[in-house]
Each structure stands twice: as C-alpha cells, then as structure tokens.
Design a protein around this motif. Structure first.
Motif, mmCIF file in Angstrom:
data_model
loop_
_atom_site.group_PDB
_atom_site.id
_atom_site.type_symbol
_atom_site.label_atom_id
_atom_site.label_comp_id
_atom_site.label_asym_id
_atom_site.label_seq_id
_atom_site.Cartn_x
_atom_site.Cartn_y
_atom_site.Cartn_z
ATOM 1 N N PRO B 374 0.837 -1.209 0.000
ATOM 2 C CA PRO B 374 0.000 0.000 0.000
ATOM 3 C C PRO B 374 0.869 1.256 0.000
ATOM 4 N N SER B 375 0.431 2.232 -0.779
ATOM 5 C CA SER B 375 1.331 3.357 -1.068
ATOM 6 C C SER B 375 0.716 4.705 -0.733
ATOM 7 N N ILE B 376 1.576 5.559 -0.217
ATOM 8 C CA ILE B 376 1.189 6.956 0.008
ATOM 9 C C ILE B 376 1.901 7.798 -1.044
ATOM 10 N N VAL B 377 1.170 8.719 -1.643
ATOM 11 C CA VAL B 377 1.790 9.648 -2.586
ATOM 12 C C VAL B 377 1.919 10.984 -1.870
ATOM 13 N N PHE B 378 3.145 11.458 -1.815
ATOM 14 C CA PHE B 378 3.409 12.707 -1.091
ATOM 15 C C PHE B 378 4.745 13.261 -1.578
ATOM 16 N N GLY B 379 4.739 14.492 -2.059
ATOM 17 C CA GLY B 379 6.016 15.033 -2.503
ATOM 18 C C GLY B 379 5.977 16.525 -2.766
ATOM 19 N N PRO B 380 7.148 17.085 -3.043
ATOM 20 C CA PRO B 380 7.245 18.520 -3.350
ATOM 21 C C PRO B 380 6.872 18.747 -4.819
ATOM 22 N N GLY B 381 6.640 19.981 -5.175
ATOM 23 C CA GLY B 381 6.339 20.296 -6.569
ATOM 24 C C GLY B 381 4.854 20.537 -6.767
ATOM 25 N N VAL B 382 4.573 21.493 -7.652
ATOM 26 C CA VAL B 382 3.192 21.889 -7.913
ATOM 27 C C VAL B 382 2.708 21.131 -9.140
ATOM 28 N N THR B 383 1.624 20.406 -8.977
ATOM 29 C CA THR B 383 1.086 19.601 -10.073
ATOM 30 C C THR B 383 0.853 20.423 -11.329
ATOM 31 N N SER B 384 0.415 21.653 -11.138
ATOM 32 C CA SER B 384 -0.035 22.422 -12.298
ATOM 33 C C SER B 384 1.099 22.767 -13.263
ATOM 34 N N VAL B 385 2.353 22.632 -12.843
ATOM 35 C CA VAL B 385 3.433 22.933 -13.799
ATOM 36 C C VAL B 385 3.981 21.666 -14.461
ATOM 37 N N ALA B 386 3.596 20.516 -13.931
ATOM 38 C CA ALA B 386 4.036 19.261 -14.542
ATOM 39 C C ALA B 386 3.418 19.162 -15.939
ATOM 40 N N HIS B 387 4.165 18.668 -16.875
ATOM 41 C CA HIS B 387 3.699 18.483 -18.267
ATOM 42 C C HIS B 387 3.533 19.816 -19.000
ATOM 43 N N TYR B 388 3.905 20.945 -18.396
ATOM 44 C CA TYR B 388 3.729 22.241 -19.043
ATOM 45 C C TYR B 388 5.082 22.887 -19.350
ATOM 46 N N ASP B 390 8.069 25.519 -19.096
ATOM 47 C CA ASP B 390 8.671 26.181 -17.933
ATOM 48 C C ASP B 390 8.363 25.451 -16.621
ATOM 49 N N GLU B 391 8.342 24.126 -16.689
ATOM 50 C CA GLU B 391 8.202 23.313 -15.473
ATOM 51 C C GLU B 391 9.324 23.688 -14.492
ATOM 52 N N TYR B 392 8.973 23.763 -13.218
ATOM 53 C CA TYR B 392 9.985 24.119 -12.215
ATOM 54 C C TYR B 392 9.638 23.457 -10.900
ATOM 55 N N ILE B 393 10.570 23.510 -9.963
ATOM 56 C CA ILE B 393 10.260 23.075 -8.600
ATOM 57 C C ILE B 393 10.856 24.072 -7.617
ATOM 58 N N GLU B 394 10.125 24.345 -6.554
ATOM 59 C CA GLU B 394 10.656 25.203 -5.482
ATOM 60 C C GLU B 394 11.646 24.373 -4.677
ATOM 61 N N MET B 395 12.884 24.799 -4.628
ATOM 62 C CA MET B 395 13.921 23.954 -4.052
ATOM 63 C C MET B 395 13.742 23.713 -2.561
ATOM 64 N N ASP B 396 13.315 24.731 -1.826
ATOM 65 C CA ASP B 396 13.164 24.561 -0.368
ATOM 66 C C ASP B 396 12.222 23.418 -0.015
ATOM 67 N N LYS B 397 11.186 23.265 -0.833
ATOM 68 C CA LYS B 397 10.191 22.235 -0.547
ATOM 69 C C LYS B 397 10.792 20.832 -0.636
ATOM 70 N N ILE B 398 11.767 20.678 -1.530
ATOM 71 C CA ILE B 398 12.408 19.366 -1.670
ATOM 72 C C ILE B 398 13.026 18.943 -0.340
ATOM 73 N N PHE B 399 13.695 19.890 0.307
ATOM 74 C CA PHE B 399 14.418 19.548 1.533
ATOM 75 C C PHE B 399 13.466 19.370 2.716
ATOM 76 N N GLU B 400 12.394 20.146 2.669
ATOM 77 C CA GLU B 400 11.352 19.977 3.688
ATOM 78 C C GLU B 400 10.745 18.575 3.580
ATOM 79 N N ALA B 401 10.358 18.225 2.324
ATOM 80 C CA ALA B 401 9.740 16.908 2.105
ATOM 81 C C ALA B 401 10.742 15.795 2.424
#
Lengths: 429, 429
Positions: B374-388, B390-401
């Motif tokens: 059984p799996s939990i999905v949880f991670g950094p990054g905003v879904t709305s920029v995926a597949h678009y 200028d996709e990006y990720i906020e770096m601070d969130k990576i380290f928080e997650a």
C-alpha cells in the motif's frame, strides 16, 4: 428537324462513345487538364471550328475578387473555347463544361481502374464520366451537329471547355474575362435530366474554437474546447434552420434543406488525458440564389460572436473563409431559354421535365453574376455517383440530352437558312 | 533526531541541488532513460549502496496482464534498485520514483532550454524538475542521510528508480516482478505537499462513431458521424455524472469531479463539403480506488451500446482500449504509515497536512494491487506545472519533504541502534 437531329445523333453514337472513352481515359485532375483539353481542341478543329486554347496568366485573372483556386500555376491547365459565329441579329448562347475531375479516392473501392472508360450494360465507367465528361460530349455533339448539318444560326454559339471548376471556377472566370459571354448559357452538369434554373452557391469555412488546457484528471480546471465546439455546432444548426425558413421559392419545395450547412471535418486536442484547448471545424455553407457571398459570410460571423455563452463571448470562435467558393446563380423560371428547353425535353422524352433548384454550385454562378449570362443547368448523369467510386454514366441519356440541347440552341439562336440541310436530306433519300 | 536530520539536509543542499541539475539536464523521455539511471546508480554506489541495474526482458514481464507500454524495446531503459538492509524484525518500505519525463512539447513556449536546470528565485527549471526528479532527490537524500548518519534500521529500505511511469508503469511492474516489494511505500510525486492515501486510476480509450457519407449540398441524404458523436459525447457526460455520484468518500469532498472522463482528442471527416462518415474520439476515464479496470471498461462499453438513438443502436460506436492505463491505489487513511507521515509533516511545517485523493494515477496502483505494498503519494512540486512549459520546482520544498520522509522512514522501519550517530554528534561538538 427534330427527327433529323435524332437520326444524326444515332449515327454518331459509336464514334461519340469512343471519344468519351478517350476523354475519360485522360486523367484530368486539377493541374493536369492539358491532355484532355488538347484532345477536345483537336476534335473542335476536326469539326471545322477555330479554336482558342490559352493559359490564363494575366494579372486581372489572378487579382480578380472572384479568383478562387488552390494554386497559381496553370501552365498545365489550358482553357479551350470555340465559337460558331452567327449570321447576326440572333441571341447568343454559351455552352459551358468543365474537364477537371475530382481525385478517385481509395482505388481499392473501384471495381475497375478509375480511368478505364469500361463499358457494361449501357453504362460507361470512370472518374469524370458523369461529372462531367458525359455532359461535355453533349455539347461537342451539338457543336458538331450544327456544323455537320451546315445550319447557319443568327446568334453565336460559344463553347467553353474549362478547367478548375471543382474548386471554385477559375477556368470559367478566365473564359468570362476573355470575353466569352452570351445572352444565356447551358451547363450540362449531371442533373439526372432535371432542369435547374437556380443553383445553390456555397463557400467553405473553418472555425477555430478555443478552450483552456488542463490535465484530464483535473479537467474541471480547464475549459474543454470540445464542449465549447458542441455549443458552436448547436448554434450553427440553429442558423441553418433560420436560413432555410426564409426560403419560400417553390423550386425548393421538395428539397428538405435548400441551403444546408455541412460540417465536414473536425479535429482538435492532442492527448487523450489533456483537456483540448483548440478544436477546428471545416464546413460548407450553402448560398441561396438571392444572396451574396458577403451577406452569408457576415451572417455566420455575426452568429459566432453572439452565442449566449460566457466563455465564448470572451473567447469568440475565429471564422476563416478558405478553399472553394461557388457563386449562386439563377435564371428566371419563365426565361425564354427555359421555355424552349422544357418544350424540347417534352418533345423528345414525351414527359414533363422536373424543374428544381440545384443543391450544389456550378460555374453558372460566375456566368450569371460576373458574365451577365443567366445559366440553366441540365445534363445527363446521376448526381449520386459523381465524386464516388465506380462513377458511370448511362450512355443513352447523353444522346437524349444532346438532342434536347441541340434543338434548344437552334430555337434560341434561330436558324437563318438551312439550304445545305435540305440538300443533305435530298441526298440521303 | 529531527533537528539532526534537518541540519544534515541544510548541509547537503548545495551538493544536492547540483545533483538535481545534473538529473534534469539528462533528457530522459521514454526510451531514453539510461543516462539518468546511470547517474543515479553512481550516486547510490557513492553513498555506499549495492545497486541493482537491469533491463527487464523476461517473458513474465512482457506477458504480464498489467504490462502496458507503447514499446517492447527497453534496451535503453534500465531500472535501478538499491536496498538498505534492515537488522531484522522491522517493517520495510519501498521508496519509489520514476525518471521518465514527458516530452517538452512546443519548445518556443519555454523561456529557457527545456533541459536547462536553470535556477532563478529559489526555483529550478526544466522538464522533469517537478515530475518527478525533485521527488527522486527527496528519496536519494533520505537514503544518503540514513547511510551517512549510520542509522541502523530494523526494516529494509528499498529504493526504486523506475522508467516508463508516464504511460502505464512498466518500470514499476518490472521492479515488483523482481521482488522489490515491502510493507508499504512512499511515492514523492508532485502533490504540492498534500498527502494522498488514494490515487485515481485511469485508462485511455478510443471511440469510433460511424455515419453515412453524402455530398454536403444534400447532407440530408447522409448521416453525419459528427452529429452522432455529439449524442455519444452527451451520453459520456451522463455516464461521468452517474459514476461520480456514487463516490461518497470524504477524501473527495473538495474535488469537483473525483473520477472525470476527459475527452482529449477528436478527429474525423476529410472534406468540408462531404458528410463525415467516421469520427474518432480519444479520452481518459478515471478509475475510483474501489473499482477494477474491468468494471470500468464494461460500464463504458455497455453505455455505448445502449444509447437511445435509432442510428446508433444499429451502428453502435466501437470502443477500443489503448495506450496508457494506471491502476487505482489506496492505503487505509488510518494506516500507521499515514499517522507517522502526518505527524512528521506537522513537526516540521508546523501545520496540519492536507489529506486528499489524487486526481491522477501513479505507480502506487501497481504497488498496491500487484505488489501488495500500500502506497502513500506525497512530494514537493506543484502539479499544475508538470507536463507544461517552464516546469519548475521550489527547491526549499524538496528539503522539507526529504526531512519529513526521512523521519517517517526512521519511525516506520525503527532505528535499531544509533551508536555511530551519537559518536558523530560528539565529534561535531
């Protein structure tokens, strides 16, 4: 005279059928009309006509507001014209036929080669047999008959063999610009021997409908251009209804939708799990004989900007006019050429002709609107096989129509004197 | 321990960001995952893991009922796995991330090269930054942290770096078949730091709608496949409504359409003035966590054959299932891994986590249904920029997650003894 013409037609039948086969065997898709035009020019010379074969290239042609073609190179697409000059004081007539054919489509759906000219059970098969090389043969028979029987007419008989009808009439435009117009015209498109005094015009359009993309899993975050396209299509259906309710001419009585709007093509979206942000629809809008193209364009465009939908109000569909257009055309139902043709139809067939409005455009629109040459569309061939696999024409109908057309021309242009014909009759006895 | 982990993350930040840049700069579209996998394998070796890098090629894989891929050649698409073996007696965890990225689309819509890895205002740009190389970095940081701090855990920590998630999960299928399963899993897809215990499954479908062709000028002689497509679309809209009314799970409370049916693509007809005789629609149907793919297929197919329309009854639309599919997945909302992650989320962010159902499928479906993980999905990054663009990720969130995930793993797998860590603490003082 009627019997004489019919007898002449019967005599010519084998030779004429063979000539129709030759025409059909020349693939004359747009851009490739030259060979069949040379064949026709040769035939016209053989029967004693002076022939004008030319490649339209003048600026007036290309710049003309009614110029409508998918190309600008006509080097392999000459026009042909020939005139039987009248003795004077009579009414002139244009006999107009196009030689371009639509592509054969999926060849595997044909029983024979699309350009076989095969004959079976009284039918001649091949792309263009019905649309409209069979009709062209009627005109050539009329020309040859007049020459052969040495019938001097008061009015001019002007024959057009034009290219590029199937996508908007550039060939007939060129013929008009070169001065080949007359008091009236006959166009033997395949009407299945119905007489069409009115022809529906038509134009192609393209509508772009916009949405906003989103992932399919959260499709509510986007706006589906497909859902909006459905709203647009419903509006077009309402527009078609309004436009057709306005038509009261009894010619259209038996036609379920006199000027249809056909949506022929749709495409849009590029990924199953994305909300589509653009849909494109291509279609054809029928133009009534009393409408101008401009009026119809404006009516459709206005509808697209007044749809009751918040999104579409802010993001109105974009309308483009592209590709083919055919002007509508009409001749007075009581015009004398109509009366004459109806009479000759009855003389030969023994039946009353069916008078209807044409559901498609022809070069008669251009001849009427630009050439001031009101046109009747009447010819052999069944419309339903035109543009389809295994296109064919019933051969007997060609000769029936040719006799009707020839007699109508004689009535309209008036025989000045026919001494030669009398002599000929004597000889035959 | 919390502070220690956070401190470690801060220290690692520059090196980790540089590694994320390297990952993003490797274009790893499907069929091209090899280079980034080699990079990740190297990193795992550097931190002291034994690495399993393999190209799935066994018959069981290709013949598996859940095998779903657009290709059969995986020679340039290895999978990578690495295990931090537990001391025994503890619960194991799978850390799963995919390295394949969707194509960049229209490059002109990107401000920078799609594989630039450019950094600006705390964001790292590039295709895959959010979906999901940023998430993969969280997992690699967790692995490295456990190794670096010499934390012996009772349960195994099993890392998956898989290919081919974006069209159906063949990479995770191969990992499961190779035995890399566990008591539970964490998948750091871009949830914008929301916790998803349930994931929507989905499938792609294609529907062909048939009509009968005719000339546009007499369109009433044909049957427009486009008009019939509108009837089909309306039926699909009703089906979507029915399917969503059945969903009562409070996880979906804030989701307007829990399992949408998206119509993403349409095409049909080939000539503006012909009645279209075939329309094709492609779409994606969402699958609820308690549904099987078979049930959903049958429900859509049954609807297509029971539409109240005479023509469609006689000429039923044809449904095909093609392309991608994702199994739905879910873990009990009260599962202990959920409790632990929620607690660590709060410890670090100070806020209550948002618990929701995922609007898209992930490899968690396969892990749950096939791998009994059984799996939990949880991670950094905003879904709305995926597949678009200028996709990006906020770096601070990576380290928080990464800190939240690392602490959750320690809680779940249980720290056996941490002498090394104590020693380390002493040294740092």
């Amino acid at each position: 005279m009627l019997e004489e013409i019919q007898k002449w037609m019967m005599k010519k039948k084998p030779e004429a059928i063979s000539f129709l086969q030759q025409m059909v065997r020349k693939n004359s898709e747009q851009g490739n009309e030259k060979e069949v035009q040379l064949l026709i020019a040769e035939k016209l010379k053989d029967i004693g006509c002076e022939v004008d074969l030319w490649h339209p290239d003048e600026e007036e042609f290309f710049q003309h507001p009614y110029f409508c073609a998918t190309r600008t190179d006509f080097s392999n697409s000459p026009n042909v014209a020939a005139v039987i000059k009248g003795t004077g004081g009579g009414r002139s007539v244009v006999l107009n036929g196009h030689v371009d054919v639509v592509p054969p489509g999926d060849i595997s759906q044909w029983d024979n080669d699309p350009y076989s000219g095969a004959i079976k059970d009284g039918k001649l098969y091949g792309r263009g047999a019905t649309d409209m090389k069979g009709g062209n043969l009627c005109l050539l028979l009329a020309m040859e008959c007049i020459k052969d029987l040495k019938l001097d007419l008061k009015g001019d008989v002007i024959f057009h063999s034009v290219m590029e009808e199937e996508s908007g009439g550039a060939g007939t435009l060129a013929a008009i610009l070169r001065g080949y117009t007359a008091d009236a015209a006959i166009i033997p498109e395949p009407t299945n021997m119905k007489i069409f005094p009115s022809q529906q015009g038509s134009m192609w359009f393209r509508i772009h409908i916009f949405g906003r993309s989103a992932h399919g899993g959260t499709r509510y975050e986007g706006v589906s251009a497909l859902e909006k396209a459905m709203v647009v299509i419903q509006e077009i259906q309402r527009l078609e209804k309004t436009r057709n309710e306005r038509i009261t001419d009894p010619l259209y009585e038996k036609i379920p939708i006199p000027v249809p709007i056909n949506l022929g093509k749709i495409s849009g979206g590029d990924w199953p799990s994305s909300v589509p942000d653009c849909i494109m629809i291509e279609g054809r809008i029928g133009v009534a004989p009393d409408e101008t193209l401009e009026q119809v364009r404006k009516e459709l465009e206005d509808r697209m900007t007044s749809i009751q939908d918040d999104w579409l109000t802010k993001h109105p569909p974009r309308v483009e006019w592209f590709g083919a257009q055919w002007l509508p055309g009409s001749i007075d139902k009581e015009h004398e050429l109509m009366q004459l043709l109806k009479k000759r139809f009855k003389d030969i067939s023994g039946a009353e002709p069916v008078i209807e409005a044409s559901p498609w455009g022809t070069d008669g629109g251009l001849l009427t609107a630009l050439g001031h040459t009101p046109s009747i569309v009447f010819g052999p061939g069944v419309t339903s096989v035109a543009h389809y696999p295994d296109e064919y024409i019933e051969m007997d109908k060609i000769f029936e129509a040719a006799a009707m057309i020839t007699l109508t021309i004689l009535d309209w242009c008036e025989v000045a004197h026919q001494p030669q014909q009398k002599e000929l009759l004597k000889k035959e006895k």
